[in-house]
Scaffold this motif. Structure first.
Motif, short mmCIF file in Angstrom:
data_model
loop_
_atom_site.label_atom_id
_atom_site.label_comp_id
_atom_site.label_asym_id
_atom_site.label_seq_id
_atom_site.Cartn_x
_atom_site.Cartn_y
_atom_site.Cartn_z
N UNK A 173 4.83 28.77 60.23
CA UNK A 173 5.48 28.76 58.91
C UNK A 173 6.87 28.14 59.07
N UNK A 174 7.59 28.62 60.09
CA UNK A 174 8.95 28.13 60.33
C UNK A 174 8.99 26.64 60.59
N UNK A 175 8.05 26.15 61.37
CA UNK A 175 8.02 24.71 61.66
C UNK A 175 7.74 23.91 60.39
N UNK A 176 6.84 24.39 59.56
CA UNK A 176 6.55 23.68 58.30
C UNK A 176 7.81 23.64 57.43
N UNK A 177 8.47 24.76 57.30
CA UNK A 177 9.68 24.84 56.49
C UNK A 177 10.73 23.84 57.00
N UNK A 178 10.94 23.82 58.31
CA UNK A 178 11.90 22.88 58.89
C UNK A 178 11.50 21.44 58.60
N UNK A 179 10.23 21.13 58.78
CA UNK A 179 9.74 19.76 58.57
C UNK A 179 9.96 19.31 57.13
N UNK A 180 9.57 20.16 56.19
CA UNK A 180 9.69 19.79 54.77
C UNK A 180 11.15 19.65 54.38
N UNK A 181 12.01 20.48 54.91
CA UNK A 181 13.44 20.41 54.58
C UNK A 181 14.16 19.28 55.32
N UNK A 182 13.47 18.63 56.24
CA UNK A 182 14.10 17.55 56.99
C UNK A 182 15.00 18.04 58.11
N UNK A 183 14.82 19.28 58.52
CA UNK A 183 15.60 19.87 59.60
C UNK A 183 14.92 19.61 60.93
N UNK A 184 15.67 19.70 62.03
CA UNK A 184 15.01 19.57 63.34
C UNK A 184 13.93 20.65 63.48
N UNK A 185 12.76 20.23 63.88
CA UNK A 185 11.61 21.12 63.94
C UNK A 185 11.50 21.73 65.33
N UNK A 186 11.69 23.04 65.42
CA UNK A 186 11.59 23.74 66.69
C UNK A 186 10.24 23.52 67.35
N UNK A 187 10.26 23.07 68.59
CA UNK A 187 9.03 22.88 69.34
C UNK A 187 8.36 21.54 69.13
N UNK A 188 8.93 20.68 68.28
CA UNK A 188 8.30 19.40 67.99
C UNK A 188 8.27 18.48 69.20
N UNK A 189 9.17 18.71 70.15
CA UNK A 189 9.23 17.86 71.34
C UNK A 189 8.28 18.35 72.44
N UNK A 190 7.52 19.38 72.16
CA UNK A 190 6.58 19.94 73.14
C UNK A 190 5.15 19.70 72.69
N UNK A 191 4.25 19.81 73.64
CA UNK A 191 2.84 19.80 73.28
C UNK A 191 2.55 21.10 72.51
N UNK A 192 1.58 21.03 71.63
CA UNK A 192 1.25 22.19 70.81
C UNK A 192 0.91 23.40 71.66
#
Length: 155
Positions: A63-82
């Motif tokens: 949920x948190x990652x989606x919120x960050x992505x939609x808001x244009x904020x840095x997405x926690x964990x985006x630089x890692x493999x799922x």
């Protein structure tokens, strides 16, 4: 000769449809989760070592990652493999109390709903696939192993 099947009807990508899809799958998941005892919620083995509590922590993180992505904020964990991100979430929440994990899940869900409510019609079109993947499809993914695990439990 058989007539070809009609093409699948895609849902209208409106805010009302987005909210209805999110809420319907959330309600189905919560109906299942709320039918379990606290001991069942914390019992490992639902998905390999994960408990239902671990699944809720996983969903809250996404949920948190989606919120960050939609808001244009840095997405926690985006630089890692799922898988690495999911493992970090599991480890970070393994020792947390069920009540805290459930509170995080509930709060992050409310944030997702508020975000969906705030979207303009064009943004609903843009973000529909992300909501579908991170919310309703994720809830369906979570529900299936919980149901399977529950059926396998001794009566």
């Amino acid at each position: 000769m058989k007539k070809p099947a009609p093409p699948a009807i895609k849902p209208a990508h409106t805010k009302a449809a987005l909210l209805a899809a999110i809420q319907a799958d959330h309600d189905k998941l919560l109906s299942l989760v709320d039918s379990l005892t606290a001991a069942q919620l914390e019992q490992p083995g639902v998905i390999v070592d994960w408990s239902v509590k671990d699944i809720l922590a996983h969903l809250a993180a996404w949920h948190g990652r989606l919120i960050q992505r939609v808001r244009g904020e840095p997405e926690g964990g985006a630089d890692e493999k799922t898988s690495a991100f999911n493992q970090q979430v599991y480890q970070a929440n393994a020792g947390r109390p069920l009540t805290a994990v459930r509170a995080d899940f509930d709060a992050s869900y409310q944030q997702v709903l508020a975000l969906a409510h705030s979207l303009s019609p064009s943004k609903v079109q843009t973000w529909w696939p992300a909501f579908a993947l991170n919310i309703h499809n994720h809830y369906r993914w979570a529900s299936a192993p919980i149901r399977k695990w529950l059926k396998a439990q001794p009566k």
